[in-house]
Design a protein around this motif. Sequence first.
Motif, PDB file in Angstrom:
ATOM      1  N   LEU A  43      11.455 -11.023   5.473  1.00  0.00           N
ATOM      2  CA  LEU A  43      10.285 -11.093   4.596  1.00  0.00           C
ATOM      3  C   LEU A  43      10.528 -12.075   3.459  1.00  0.00           C
ATOM      4  O   LEU A  43      11.678 -12.311   3.062  1.00  0.00           O
ATOM      5  CB  LEU A  43       9.985  -9.708   4.004  1.00  0.00           C
ATOM      6  N   GLY A  44       9.432 -12.607   2.927  1.00  0.00           N
ATOM      7  CA  GLY A  44       9.530 -13.408   1.725  1.00  0.00           C
ATOM      8  C   GLY A  44       9.754 -12.538   0.512  1.00  0.00           C
ATOM      9  O   GLY A  44       9.663 -11.300   0.576  1.00  0.00           O
ATOM     10  N   ASN A  45      10.027 -13.167  -0.626  1.00  0.00           N
ATOM     11  CA  ASN A  45      10.353 -12.410  -1.834  1.00  0.00           C
ATOM     12  C   ASN A  45       9.211 -11.493  -2.263  1.00  0.00           C
ATOM     13  O   ASN A  45       9.424 -10.313  -2.596  1.00  0.00           O
ATOM     14  CB  ASN A  45      10.698 -13.365  -2.973  1.00  0.00           C
ATOM     15  N   ALA A  46       7.992 -12.008  -2.241  1.00  0.00           N
ATOM     16  CA  ALA A  46       6.852 -11.190  -2.654  1.00  0.00           C
ATOM     17  C   ALA A  46       6.618 -10.052  -1.670  1.00  0.00           C
ATOM     18  O   ALA A  46       6.312  -8.913  -2.073  1.00  0.00           O
ATOM     19  CB  ALA A  46       5.604 -12.064  -2.779  1.00  0.00           C
ATOM     20  N   GLN A  47       6.757 -10.338  -0.372  1.00  0.00           N
ATOM     21  CA  GLN A  47       6.585  -9.295   0.634  1.00  0.00           C
ATOM     22  C   GLN A  47       7.653  -8.216   0.483  1.00  0.00           C
ATOM     23  O   GLN A  47       7.365  -7.018   0.604  1.00  0.00           O
ATOM     24  CB  GLN A  47       6.661  -9.896   2.036  1.00  0.00           C
ATOM     25  N   ALA A  48       8.892  -8.629   0.230  1.00  0.00           N
ATOM     26  CA  ALA A  48       9.983  -7.660   0.067  1.00  0.00           C
ATOM     27  C   ALA A  48       9.709  -6.733  -1.113  1.00  0.00           C
ATOM     28  O   ALA A  48       9.950  -5.519  -1.051  1.00  0.00           O
ATOM     29  CB  ALA A  48      11.309  -8.387  -0.116  1.00  0.00           C
ATOM     30  N   THR A  49       9.210  -7.294  -2.201  1.00  0.00           N
ATOM     31  CA  THR A  49       8.877  -6.475  -3.372  1.00  0.00           C
ATOM     32  C   THR A  49       7.770  -5.478  -3.042  1.00  0.00           C
ATOM     33  O   THR A  49       7.828  -4.308  -3.435  1.00  0.00           O
ATOM     34  CB  THR A  49       8.456  -7.371  -4.543  1.00  0.00           C
ATOM     35  N   ASP A  50       6.750  -5.940  -2.304  1.00  0.00           N
ATOM     36  CA  ASP A  50       5.660  -5.044  -1.908  1.00  0.00           C
ATOM     37  C   ASP A  50       6.147  -3.934  -0.984  1.00  0.00           C
ATOM     38  O   ASP A  50       5.702  -2.777  -1.095  1.00  0.00           O
ATOM     39  CB  ASP A  50       4.557  -5.840  -1.210  1.00  0.00           C
ATOM     40  N   PHE A  51       7.052  -4.260  -0.069  1.00  0.00           N
ATOM     41  CA  PHE A  51       7.553  -3.258   0.868  1.00  0.00           C
ATOM     42  C   PHE A  51       8.321  -2.173   0.118  1.00  0.00           C
ATOM     43  O   PHE A  51       8.163  -0.971   0.365  1.00  0.00           O
ATOM     44  CB  PHE A  51       8.444  -3.929   1.913  1.00  0.00           C
ATOM     45  N   ALA A  52       9.195  -2.579  -0.823  1.00  0.00           N
ATOM     46  CA  ALA A  52       9.952  -1.597  -1.603  1.00  0.00           C
ATOM     47  C   ALA A  52       9.004  -0.704  -2.397  1.00  0.00           C
ATOM     48  O   ALA A  52       9.193   0.527  -2.463  1.00  0.00           O
ATOM     49  CB  ALA A  52      10.927  -2.311  -2.534  1.00  0.00           C
ATOM     50  N   ALA A  53       7.983  -1.296  -2.992  1.00  0.00           N
ATOM     51  CA  ALA A  53       7.035  -0.507  -3.785  1.00  0.00           C
ATOM     52  C   ALA A  53       6.262   0.468  -2.907  1.00  0.00           C
ATOM     53  O   ALA A  53       5.993   1.610  -3.310  1.00  0.00           O
ATOM     54  CB  ALA A  53       6.064  -1.443  -4.511  1.00  0.00           C
ATOM     55  N   ALA A  54       5.905   0.045  -1.695  1.00  0.00           N
ATOM     56  CA  ALA A  54       5.179   0.929  -0.788  1.00  0.00           C
ATOM     57  C   ALA A  54       6.042   2.115  -0.374  1.00  0.00           C
ATOM     58  O   ALA A  54       5.561   3.262  -0.313  1.00  0.00           O
ATOM     59  CB  ALA A  54       4.735   0.154   0.449  1.00  0.00           C
ATOM     60  N   LEU A  55       7.322   1.863  -0.091  1.00  0.00           N
ATOM     61  CA  LEU A  55       8.197   2.963   0.303  1.00  0.00           C
ATOM     62  C   LEU A  55       8.421   3.928  -0.843  1.00  0.00           C
ATOM     63  O   LEU A  55       8.450   5.149  -0.651  1.00  0.00           O
ATOM     64  CB  LEU A  55       9.535   2.405   0.806  1.00  0.00           C
ATOM     65  N   VAL A  56       8.555   3.416  -2.054  1.00  0.00           N
ATOM     66  CA  VAL A  56       8.715   4.274  -3.229  1.00  0.00           C
ATOM     67  C   VAL A  56       7.489   5.172  -3.391  1.00  0.00           C
ATOM     68  O   VAL A  56       7.605   6.379  -3.635  1.00  0.00           O
ATOM     69  CB  VAL A  56       8.947   3.424  -4.484  1.00  0.00           C
ATOM     70  N   ALA A  57       6.305   4.597  -3.236  1.00  0.00           N
ATOM     71  CA  ALA A  57       5.088   5.399  -3.375  1.00  0.00           C
ATOM     72  C   ALA A  57       5.034   6.505  -2.333  1.00  0.00           C
ATOM     73  O   ALA A  57       4.639   7.643  -2.627  1.00  0.00           O
ATOM     74  CB  ALA A  57       3.860   4.492  -3.249  1.00  0.00           C
ATOM     75  N   ALA A  58       5.438   6.199  -1.093  1.00  0.00           N
ATOM     76  CA  ALA A  58       5.431   7.210  -0.033  1.00  0.00           C
ATOM     77  C   ALA A  58       6.437   8.314  -0.316  1.00  0.00           C
ATOM     78  O   ALA A  58       6.153   9.499  -0.097  1.00  0.00           O
ATOM     79  CB  ALA A  58       5.722   6.549   1.316  1.00  0.00           C
ATOM     80  N   LEU A  59       7.616   7.958  -0.814  1.00  0.00           N
ATOM     81  CA  LEU A  59       8.633   8.972  -1.110  1.00  0.00           C
ATOM     82  C   LEU A  59       8.238   9.818  -2.314  1.00  0.00           C
ATOM     83  O   LEU A  59       8.555  11.012  -2.369  1.00  0.00           O
ATOM     84  CB  LEU A  59       9.987   8.291  -1.345  1.00  0.00           C
ATOM     85  N   GLN A  60       7.563   9.226  -3.265  1.00  0.00           N
ATOM     86  CA  GLN A  60       7.127  10.001  -4.431  1.00  0.00           C
ATOM     87  C   GLN A  60       6.109  11.065  -4.052  1.00  0.00           C
ATOM     88  O   GLN A  60       6.046  12.122  -4.675  1.00  0.00           O
ATOM     89  CB  GLN A  60       6.557   9.055  -5.495  1.00  0.00           C
ATOM     90  N   ALA A 122       5.151 -11.198  10.223  1.00  0.00           N
ATOM     91  CA  ALA A 122       5.244 -12.459   9.488  1.00  0.00           C
ATOM     92  C   ALA A 122       4.126 -12.588   8.465  1.00  0.00           C
ATOM     93  O   ALA A 122       4.308 -13.192   7.398  1.00  0.00           O
ATOM     94  CB  ALA A 122       5.219 -13.632  10.459  1.00  0.00           C
ATOM     95  N   ASN A 123       2.965 -12.017   8.772  1.00  0.00           N
ATOM     96  CA  ASN A 123       1.815 -12.088   7.872  1.00  0.00           C
ATOM     97  C   ASN A 123       1.537 -10.748   7.186  1.00  0.00           C
ATOM     98  O   ASN A 123       0.409 -10.471   6.771  1.00  0.00           O
ATOM     99  CB  ASN A 123       0.571 -12.525   8.651  1.00  0.00           C
ATOM    100  N   ALA A 124       2.558  -9.929   7.084  1.00  0.00           N
ATOM    101  CA  ALA A 124       2.380  -8.568   6.556  1.00  0.00           C
ATOM    102  C   ALA A 124       1.878  -8.593   5.118  1.00  0.00           C
ATOM    103  O   ALA A 124       2.295  -9.422   4.300  1.00  0.00           O
ATOM    104  CB  ALA A 124       3.695  -7.813   6.631  1.00  0.00           C
ATOM    105  N   ASP A 125       0.962  -7.648   4.844  1.00  0.00           N
ATOM    106  CA  ASP A 125       0.473  -7.467   3.486  1.00  0.00           C
ATOM    107  C   ASP A 125       0.757  -6.032   3.042  1.00  0.00           C
ATOM    108  O   ASP A 125       1.383  -5.256   3.768  1.00  0.00           O
ATOM    109  CB  ASP A 125      -1.015  -7.780   3.386  1.00  0.00           C
ATOM    110  N   ARG A 126       0.290  -5.672   1.872  1.00  0.00           N
ATOM    111  CA  ARG A 126       0.589  -4.341   1.315  1.00  0.00           C
ATOM    112  C   ARG A 126       0.029  -3.227   2.204  1.00  0.00           C
ATOM    113  O   ARG A 126       0.640  -2.152   2.325  1.00  0.00           O
ATOM    114  CB  ARG A 126       0.021  -4.225  -0.092  1.00  0.00           C
ATOM    115  N   ALA A 127      -1.111  -3.484   2.855  1.00  0.00           N
ATOM    116  CA  ALA A 127      -1.688  -2.448   3.717  1.00  0.00           C
ATOM    117  C   ALA A 127      -0.746  -2.099   4.858  1.00  0.00           C
ATOM    118  O   ALA A 127      -0.564  -0.917   5.188  1.00  0.00           O
ATOM    119  CB  ALA A 127      -3.039  -2.912   4.261  1.00  0.00           C
ATOM    120  N   LEU A 128      -0.123  -3.106   5.477  1.00  0.00           N
ATOM    121  CA  LEU A 128       0.820  -2.835   6.565  1.00  0.00           C
ATOM    122  C   LEU A 128       2.052  -2.121   6.038  1.00  0.00           C
ATOM    123  O   LEU A 128       2.547  -1.176   6.659  1.00  0.00           O
ATOM    124  CB  LEU A 128       1.216  -4.141   7.256  1.00  0.00           C
ATOM    125  N   PHE A 129       2.548  -2.553   4.872  1.00  0.00           N
ATOM    126  CA  PHE A 129       3.724  -1.902   4.308  1.00  0.00           C
ATOM    127  C   PHE A 129       3.436  -0.448   3.956  1.00  0.00           C
ATOM    128  O   PHE A 129       4.291   0.431   4.127  1.00  0.00           O
ATOM    129  CB  PHE A 129       4.192  -2.666   3.066  1.00  0.00           C
TER     130      PHE A 129
END
Length: 319
Positions: A43-60, A122-129
Amino acid sequence: MLALAGCVDLPQPYRGRPGGQAQVLAIPLAIRIAVPPPEQALLGNAQATDFAAALVAALQTEDVPVIASATPLPLDWLVEITADRQGQGRGETVRPRFRLLDADRKPQATTEGKPIPLEDWANADRALFDQVARENGPKLTQLLLQVEAARKSTDPASLTAGPPRLYMLGVLGAPGDGNASLGARMKEQLGGQGFVVQDSAEGASYGLQADVAVVPAGTRGVERVEIIWIVSRRDGEELGRVVQMNEVPAGRLNRLWGDIAYVAANEAADGVKTVVANALQAPPATSDAPKPTVPAVGGVPAPPPAATLTAPPVLPPLR
């Protein structure tokens, strides 16, 4: 008495809503989980940040104490995210993987997500994450509970050394795949309650076994299902029973139990937890009178149960 769940095509009021107590995790507040932006997830840097944030939200949403941080603190546990490519050509996919690391950065458990088409990744956005995180958040939560329960149970210096180890003796008497299905689902449910469930008696403080009977009911074409979960102490003394009864169409359980095993175990696990909690809170015996000899875990438990459960309302009979 606790009741069996309905069939797949019937209302199941407790599915997905096991109750407030069942959603409280056995995770000490001193442990915090950090999720850094993944550097090896394709993933790109912005995508990686979005993925981490999405996982945090799910775990919370699972009440896990977790933050997204590129600079975790020394005592933080980590969820390390990676991904690798699989297949070739148009069928090539990416499979995300998750690894739980303790504060020493030693791997404790791993799980993996479903494969995702390479083009979508490759084209993942926050919705996919968000979708990937929702699918894998509960699995990570389950792993964290089991790891933390095992870790605490090996700390002899702690007065609250974590949940006791429970020896799962098995299920007997069920038709179809009931014995295996009920046993497997109960292990999962008790693991989610913070117990350390094992298949051997070594080191176990409690034993659990179940007896199942399917007998004709008073109505033609209907059978009555009775499940008795018996909790015993290591020395064989019976501590309590969780009883489930309901009626099903005749022959319904002759093959696959499916959702019935899942929800039956989900409901019975709370009762098992109550029996063990009552045993832990019971005052020590002071009588000098000799106790009758009882067999060890794995043998026939002593007859009188020492715990009385207050069970939830019985579900409507199955139709």
